[in-house]
Design an enzyme around this catalytic site. Structure first.
Site, mmCIF file in Angstrom:
data_model
loop_
_atom_site.group_PDB
_atom_site.id
_atom_site.type_symbol
_atom_site.label_atom_id
_atom_site.label_comp_id
_atom_site.label_asym_id
_atom_site.label_seq_id
_atom_site.Cartn_x
_atom_site.Cartn_y
_atom_site.Cartn_z
ATOM 1 C CE LYS A 1 95.994 -7.775 1.967
ATOM 2 N NZ LYS A 1 96.541 -6.925 3.058
ATOM 3 C CB SER B 1 89.552 20.380 -25.132
ATOM 4 O OG SER B 1 89.648 20.180 -23.744
ATOM 5 C CB SER C 1 87.192 20.255 -22.002
ATOM 6 O OG SER C 1 87.510 21.427 -22.702
#
Length: 531
Positions: free
Chosen positions: A121, A190, A215
């Site tokens: 998995k 940013s 940002s």
């Protein structure tokens, strides 16, 4: 660090430490530089430092990468090493990292491969990506924990601008991060380091960008990516670091920058449901109202200008052509006029950003005598930022609520499913240019979710996108400078994007609408010509 150590010395040491962490096998020849004619992506492909298989792996979207890993067609080690190699090369070209973590990343990849061999998995999300840009905390922030719990492998931390409040990623400490398409432009801010790295396929996505004024969206727009700023109240915030903790008038949001709408939905779903943190106290109880792609025609509002700074000609053309394509596809298109003065709203926004007059940020700079970057000082001067008294703060909070009420009423009156508008007044930001933030900050003030979609087949045409020599700029500190800046030759080859805005808390509906608009604007077979 010695108290007498200069910021120049600190910067030189910090930048050298990142370069020194890059193994020799991933080093470019000394003096290799990206140019407009030979951009960073071309250099990566031609460097010979990546195998053909590694180039193929790193060009995959996050969704495709996950599918291959989950089917056992690709190991975590193979994917991680390919991303590490491409990230190392990208940093040498655009300066996008503050920390490179190849040993940690490969160790985690080995652990996950062993887990898969044992259990068969995979974790639901497993994608190498960069982490945050601030100094590491002692514990993971909530959004980081959610990604780590989902199986994400952290390979690096990326650059951001000084103080974080700038639409170009530049600082005295780390230097300047360059645009993935053209080194004469900045990468946005940013989250500029993350966007540049993602655009160069060092990582398939940057799911942990944050946004309080643009940002996520500005760096994505300037680098030609998909991105989303979700409703901030739905994002977990615990553990996030800021220079002014406790300022919650305008809350930060967390979202992805990536290469496809499918990837965008994948990561937004994970952030907003934060399944391993169901009772995170900084946001509303997690939910996901799965919204199928609308089959009925949409009503779409077009906001070509915010009434403060007009977008450059290629952005206006992209929006007009998008409106025409949507109308031809049977959708209802209408003009959407701002219901209040966006300049006045910006004054409220900036007052709420810096309620202490940025006293905390200036104190950090004063520690080493570091000068502020140009954008920081420019915006402080323009918006006359100062420390607020409590009554002044209350007044600004009342103004914010009034703007939310007015916009909700305008939206209801228009009856639109979403608004299409510019991401910024320019397709990219030249170095040190103080760009108008209003096309992104308004949605932070109102807390409306917004999505960035690239227009992949739009090439800037000097004839179609000629400068309007008769334009008369408005009387504000940004419109004239933005108009004078424009030169179609300067932006030739740069990506152009759209911003799609939806109702608060209805992020799933906005994604569904965005899927429709993306399928019309970027029909199958449409290829990007900007990289």
């Amino acid at each position: 660090m010695s108290s007498a150590e200069s910021w120049q010395s600190i910067a030189a040491r910090a930048q050298k430490s990142v370069l020194d962490s890059i193994p020799t096998k991933w080093r470019l020849p000394p003096g290799t530089k990206a140019t407009r004619e030979n951009n960073a992506r071309q250099i990566i492909h031609e460097s010979g430092l990546l195998t053909a298989t590694q180039l193929e792996i790193t060009e995959l979207t996050a969704t495709d990468l996950l599918q291959r890993i989950s089917k056992g067609q690709l190991s975590c080690m193979e994917a991680t090493e390919a991303c590490l190699a491409r990230t190392a090369i990208a940093h040498q070209l655009v300066n996008c990292l503050v920390e490179f973590m190849p040993e940690e990343a490969l160790a985690k990849a080995k652990e996950l491969d062993a887990e898969f061999q044992k259990s068969g998995k995979r974790s639901p999300t497993r994608s190498p990506h960069p982490g945050s840009t601030t100094p590491p905390a002692s514990t993971d922030a909530s959004v980081v924990k959610v990604m780590r719990d989902a199986g994400a492998i952290f390979i690096a931390r990326t650059t951001m601008p000084q103080t974080g409040m700038a639409l170009e990623t530049v600082s005295n400490l780390w230097g300047r991060t360059l645009n993935a398409h053209n080194p004469a432009f900045g990468s946005g801010g940013s989250s500029g380091g993350e966007a540049a790295l993602t655009a160069l396929h060092g990582t398939p996505a940057s799911p942990l960008s944050t946004d309080i004024g643009g940002s996520i969206r500005a760096p994505a727009a300037f680098n030609g990516l998909y991105a989303m700023r979700p409703t901030s109240e739905r994002c977990p915030h615990l553990g996030g670091k800021t220079a002014a903790p406790g300022n919650v008038s305008i809350k930060v949001s967390a979202g992805p920058a990536c290469h496809s709408m499918e990837d965008l939905k994948l990561f937004v779903h994970l952030i907003l449901t934060h399944p391993t943190l169901p009772y995170e106290p900084t946001c509303c109880i997690p939910f996901w109202n799965e919204t199928p792609r609308p089959s009925a025609p949409l009503r779409i509002g077009i906001m070509l200008s915010d009434g403060v700074v007009d977008a450059h000609p290629p952005i206006q053309r992209a929006i007009r052509e998008t409106a025409a394509k949507l109308k031809a596809a049977g959708h209802d298109i209408c003009d959407f006029a701002p219901p209040f003065d966006f300049w006045e709203a910006a004054l409220t926004t900036w007052a709420l950003y810096f309620q202490t007059g940025a006293r905390e940020m200036r104190a950090v700079l004063a520690e080493t005598g570091e000068p502020p970057i140009k954008q920081f000082e420019h915006n402080f001067d323009v918006f006359k930022t100062k420390e607020l008294t409590v009554p002044e703060l209350f007044k600004r909070n009342v103004e914010q609520t009034a703007y939310k009420v007015a916009f909700q009423q305008a939206w209801d009156a228009a009856g639109v499913d979403c608004i299409v508008c510019p991401c910024a007044p320019a397709a990219g930001v030249p170095h040190d240019f103080p760009l108008w933030w209003g096309y992104t900050t308004i949605w932070n003030l109102l807390d409306y979710p917004s999505v960035v979609v690239p227009v992949k087949d739009l090439d800037l045409n000097p004839t179609q996108d000629a400068k309007d020599m008769g334009y008369r700029p408005r009387e504000n500190p940004f419109d004239k400078a933005n108009h004078e800046l424009y030169d179609p030759e300067l932006w030739k080859g740069h990506p152009v994007t759209l911003q799609l805005v939806g109702r608060p808390y209805r992020d799933e509906a906005l994604i569904a609408v965005s899927e429709v608009i993306d399928s019309v604007v970027n029909a199958p077979g449409t290829a990007s010509t900007h990289l």
